[in-house]
Design an enzyme around this catalytic site. Sequence first.
Site, short mmCIF file in Angstrom:
data_model
loop_
_atom_site.label_atom_id
_atom_site.label_comp_id
_atom_site.label_asym_id
_atom_site.label_seq_id
_atom_site.Cartn_x
_atom_site.Cartn_y
_atom_site.Cartn_z
CB CYS A 111 -25.30 31.67 12.49
SG CYS A 111 -25.72 31.00 14.08
CG HIS A 249 -28.43 32.77 10.37
ND1 HIS A 249 -28.59 31.39 10.29
CD2 HIS A 249 -28.38 33.06 11.69
CE1 HIS A 249 -28.63 30.89 11.50
NE2 HIS A 249 -28.51 31.88 12.38
CG ASN A 279 -30.54 29.48 14.29
OD1 ASN A 279 -29.70 29.00 13.51
ND2 ASN A 279 -30.30 30.54 15.02
O1 LIG Z 1 -38.78 37.59 21.44
C1 LIG Z 1 -38.19 36.97 22.35
O2 LIG Z 1 -38.50 36.97 23.55
C2 LIG Z 1 -36.95 36.18 21.96
C3 LIG Z 1 -35.81 37.17 21.86
C4 LIG Z 1 -34.54 36.44 21.56
N1 LIG Z 1 -34.70 35.64 20.34
C5 LIG Z 1 -33.62 35.47 19.55
C6 LIG Z 1 -32.48 36.24 19.73
C7 LIG Z 1 -31.39 36.03 18.89
C8 LIG Z 1 -31.46 35.08 17.92
C9 LIG Z 1 -30.32 34.80 17.06
C10 LIG Z 1 -29.63 33.60 17.24
C11 LIG Z 1 -28.53 33.30 16.46
C12 LIG Z 1 -27.79 32.02 16.67
O3 LIG Z 1 -27.77 31.34 15.48
C13 LIG Z 1 -28.11 34.18 15.45
C14 LIG Z 1 -28.80 35.38 15.26
C15 LIG Z 1 -29.90 35.69 16.07
CL1 LIG Z 1 -30.74 37.17 15.81
C16 LIG Z 1 -32.62 34.35 17.77
N2 LIG Z 1 -33.68 34.56 18.57
C17 LIG Z 1 -35.86 34.75 20.24
C18 LIG Z 1 -37.14 35.47 20.62
#
Ligand SMILES: O=C(O)C1CCN(c2ccc(-c3cc(CO)ccc3Cl)cn2)CC1
Length: 322
Positions: A111, A249, A279
């Site tokens: 990313c 991002h 994403n």
């Molecule tokens: O709230 C919850 O239970 C969940 C908790 C975990 N979550 C996440 C965690 C990390 C990412 C993420 C991914 C990338 C990869 O490109 C880069 C940057 C990030 Cl910050 C996206 N979502 C979703 C909701």
Amino acid sequence: ERFDITHSAVAIPERSVSNDELATIMDTSDEWIYSRTGIHRRHVVTDENTSDLAIEVAQKLLASSGLKANDLDFIIVATMSPDSLSPNTASIVQGAIGANNAFAYDISAACSGMAFAISTASALLATRYQQGLVIGAEVLSKLVDWQDRSTAVLFGDGAAGVLMRRTDKGQGLLGEDLVSLGDKGAFLTAGTLANTNAFTNAEAVADPFFKMDGREVYNFASREVPISMQRALKRAELSADEIDVYIMHQANSRIIKAIAKRFEQPIEKFPMNMVEYGNTSAASIGILLHELRTSGQVQSGQKIALVGFGGGLTIGTLIIQL
Ligand SMILES: O=C(O)C1CCN(c2ccc(-c3cc(CO)ccc3Cl)cn2)CC1
């Protein structure tokens, strides 16, 4: 370095998949996904591959700029989901559009890929090259385990790119901060290839699909991204107030809101479109930049920050004078 970004373009697959549609094939809900990520839908390829999206972006950039393919010195594709290791996806693009004077290679930084690629192109333009295409292109749907609801709901497909040209009119990179924290790499993996040579004793384990420790990646982003942004602002000798638009991002709306708060900046300076695309890794910054240029929210003369963060784990912060 001195470069201008005068043209941008996107390639978004036709097929969109809503959270509600996902809820019919896995145990999730629109409420859960939207409340925690800000995502309502994502686009998924049906029969295009990464190179097809990148070629569409390249053709649109040539059409809108009036440049001929042979005018290009280089093509860089930032992707973590290439068609193949060989040929690299940028070379597939180069061949398809007939850019006979361009060298072409991929950059793999998940990313942060687009930020790393723009930084690399900026360095090329400060030496002996005149102009090139920088494209972020992803078909993450081929890396998703569609039985794993913790990742399947997050990712989407898409591509975007910019034409970058050398200029001496003062636009370009005012500051940057590129980071790798490889010791945290295992928190976000995809596309692990197996070693099956005749001499290995190791257990040959391929691990093709996304695996993410969400909490670890989330905490890494909320802690380390502001630090990287501060370093880039310091090198640019600018305060956070002097940045007109922050192009982050588009991984998670809660992260972006937390970062805006940390810098005491109005959320309007942190536009978001993950609601529509999910994403899209290396494509996310480019898709948002194109939409903002098209709507006029981003225009020449402004100072913008481009901030990628994710797999590696990596962070790429660029401060650009448009
Ligand atoms: O709230 C919850 O239970 C969940 C908790 C975990 N979550 C996440 C965690 C990390 C990412 C993420 C991914 C990338 C990869 O490109 C880069 C940057 C990030 Cl910050 C996206 N979502 C979703 C909701």
